[in-house]
Enzyme design. Structure first.
Site, PDB file in Angstrom:
ATOM      1  CG  ASP A  14      -2.054   0.968   1.017  1.00  0.00           C
ATOM      2  OD1 ASP A  14      -2.989   0.804   0.293  1.00  0.00           O
ATOM      3  OD2 ASP A  14      -2.022   2.313   1.498  1.00  0.00           O
TER       4      ASP A  14
HETATM    5  N1  LIG Z   1       2.848   4.140 -12.779  1.00  0.00           N
HETATM    6  C1  LIG Z   1       2.905   4.824 -11.462  1.00  0.00           C
HETATM    7  N2  LIG Z   1       1.921   4.471 -10.622  1.00  0.00           N
HETATM    8  C2  LIG Z   1       2.232   5.105  -9.208  1.00  0.00           C
HETATM    9  C3  LIG Z   1       3.015   6.300  -9.090  1.00  0.00           C
HETATM   10  N3  LIG Z   1       2.908   6.519  -7.842  1.00  0.00           N
HETATM   11  C4  LIG Z   1       1.881   5.947  -7.189  1.00  0.00           C
HETATM   12  N4  LIG Z   1       1.631   4.836  -8.043  1.00  0.00           N
HETATM   13  C5  LIG Z   1       0.315   4.183  -8.016  1.00  0.00           C
HETATM   14  C6  LIG Z   1       0.673   2.492  -7.243  1.00  0.00           C
HETATM   15  C7  LIG Z   1      -0.672   2.033  -6.888  1.00  0.00           C
HETATM   16  O1  LIG Z   1      -1.088   1.357  -7.709  1.00  0.00           O
HETATM   17  C8  LIG Z   1      -1.165   3.384  -6.384  1.00  0.00           C
HETATM   18  C9  LIG Z   1      -1.196   3.595  -5.027  1.00  0.00           C
HETATM   19  O2  LIG Z   1      -2.660   3.079  -4.289  1.00  0.00           O
HETATM   20  P1  LIG Z   1      -2.650   1.721  -3.441  1.00  0.00           P
HETATM   21  O3  LIG Z   1      -1.172   1.568  -2.884  1.00  0.00           O
HETATM   22  O4  LIG Z   1      -3.699   1.991  -2.877  1.00  0.00           O
HETATM   23  O5  LIG Z   1      -2.861   0.616  -4.617  1.00  0.00           O
HETATM   24  P2  LIG Z   1      -3.934   0.160  -5.560  1.00  0.00           P
HETATM   25  O6  LIG Z   1      -5.171   0.750  -4.861  1.00  0.00           O
HETATM   26  O7  LIG Z   1      -3.668   0.781  -7.022  1.00  0.00           O
HETATM   27  O8  LIG Z   1      -3.860  -1.316  -5.615  1.00  0.00           O
HETATM   28  P3  LIG Z   1      -3.852  -2.428  -4.387  1.00  0.00           P
HETATM   29  O9  LIG Z   1      -4.667  -1.823  -3.554  1.00  0.00           O
HETATM   30  O10 LIG Z   1      -2.649  -2.932  -4.023  1.00  0.00           O
HETATM   31  O11 LIG Z   1      -4.806  -3.468  -5.042  1.00  0.00           O
HETATM   32  O12 LIG Z   1      -0.627   4.553  -7.109  1.00  0.00           O
HETATM   33  C10 LIG Z   1       3.856   6.527 -10.093  1.00  0.00           C
HETATM   34  O13 LIG Z   1       4.565   7.325 -10.093  1.00  0.00           O
HETATM   35  N5  LIG Z   1       3.644   5.809 -11.510  1.00  0.00           N
END
Ligand SMILES: Nc1nc2c(ncn2[C@H]2C[C@H](O)[C@@H](COP(=O)(O)OP(=O)(O)OP(=O)(O)O)O2)c(=O)[nH]1
EC number: 3.6.1.9
Length: 195
Positions: A72
């Protein structure tokens, strides 16, 4: 060799592991992040670690004998935790709030096996945002695409988002949401990768 399961729906995390040639399968965690955040009294860094722990522990019981990775990332600004923006308007307001200032991306990473946490890691990156002009912001909003709501900061640092920053202190992969090098070391320790 031990099998690795990525308990995440993040395209960024999936791409980082793929490009690093790490073998894994995907089984996104289905936890209620809002409920965790609503009652959480700790720091943004503690929140990111707790969410990573809950994601790994939610998936581990259905992946017997496998190593489950929960992750996260939270944006911390002036001591407050911010999640991904819900829409473009919110993303724009967020970038106006952050421009000319410094915020942090704080991350939690957890490995669990058969319901037990076997490793965890925290990361912190200091993001120094340029005092971008409104006209720059207009162009950025037009060209940034889905990262505006898919990325916790509303930017893809490896892409157009790089133009937002005058300086970044921290690991590139950690900015993108997956502190890769400490994770690779843990995967070697736990038999997912050979030494
Ligand atoms: N491609 C890219 N993604 C980024 C960057 N900074 C942050 N992120 C993305 C990575 C994660 O997918 C998201 C952060 O949100 P979370 O940690 O809540 O994960 P997310 O909800 O996407 O997936 P998950 O909860 O692990 O199923 O932001 C960046 O510089 N480039």
């Amino acid at each position: 060799m031990t099998a690795l399961v990525l308990a995440s729906g993040s395209a960024s995390r999936r791409a980082i592991l793929d490009k690093a040639c790490v073998p894994f399968t995907i089984d996104p965690a289905d936890i209620d992040e809002g409920a965790v955040k609503a009652g959480f009294a700790g720091t943004p860094a503690e929140l990111a670690l707790e969410l990573a722990r809950q994601k790994a522990l939610a998936v581990s019981p259905r992946q017997a004998g496998k190593l489950v990775l929960g992750a996260d990332q939270v944006l911390e600004f002036e001591g407050r935790a911010y999640d991904k923006s819900r829409d473009e308007a919110e993303a724009r307001a967020r970038l106006i709030m952050l421009r000319g200032r410094t915020h942090a991306l704080v991350g939690g990473l957890v490995l669990a096996c058969d319901g037990q946490i076997v490793w965890q890691h925290q990361s912190r990156c200091e993001m120094h945002v340029r005092n971008v002009s409104d006209s720059f912001l207009d162009r950025y909003m037009r060209d940034a695409g889905s990262i505006l709501t898919a990325g916790v900061g509303g930017y893809a640092y490896e892409g157009l988002g790089a133009q937002l920053f005058e300086r970044v202190e921290g690991d590139f992969f950690s900015v993108l949401g997956l502190p890769l090098l400490p994770l690779l070391d843990a995967l070697r320790q736990h038999g997912v990768l050979e030494g």
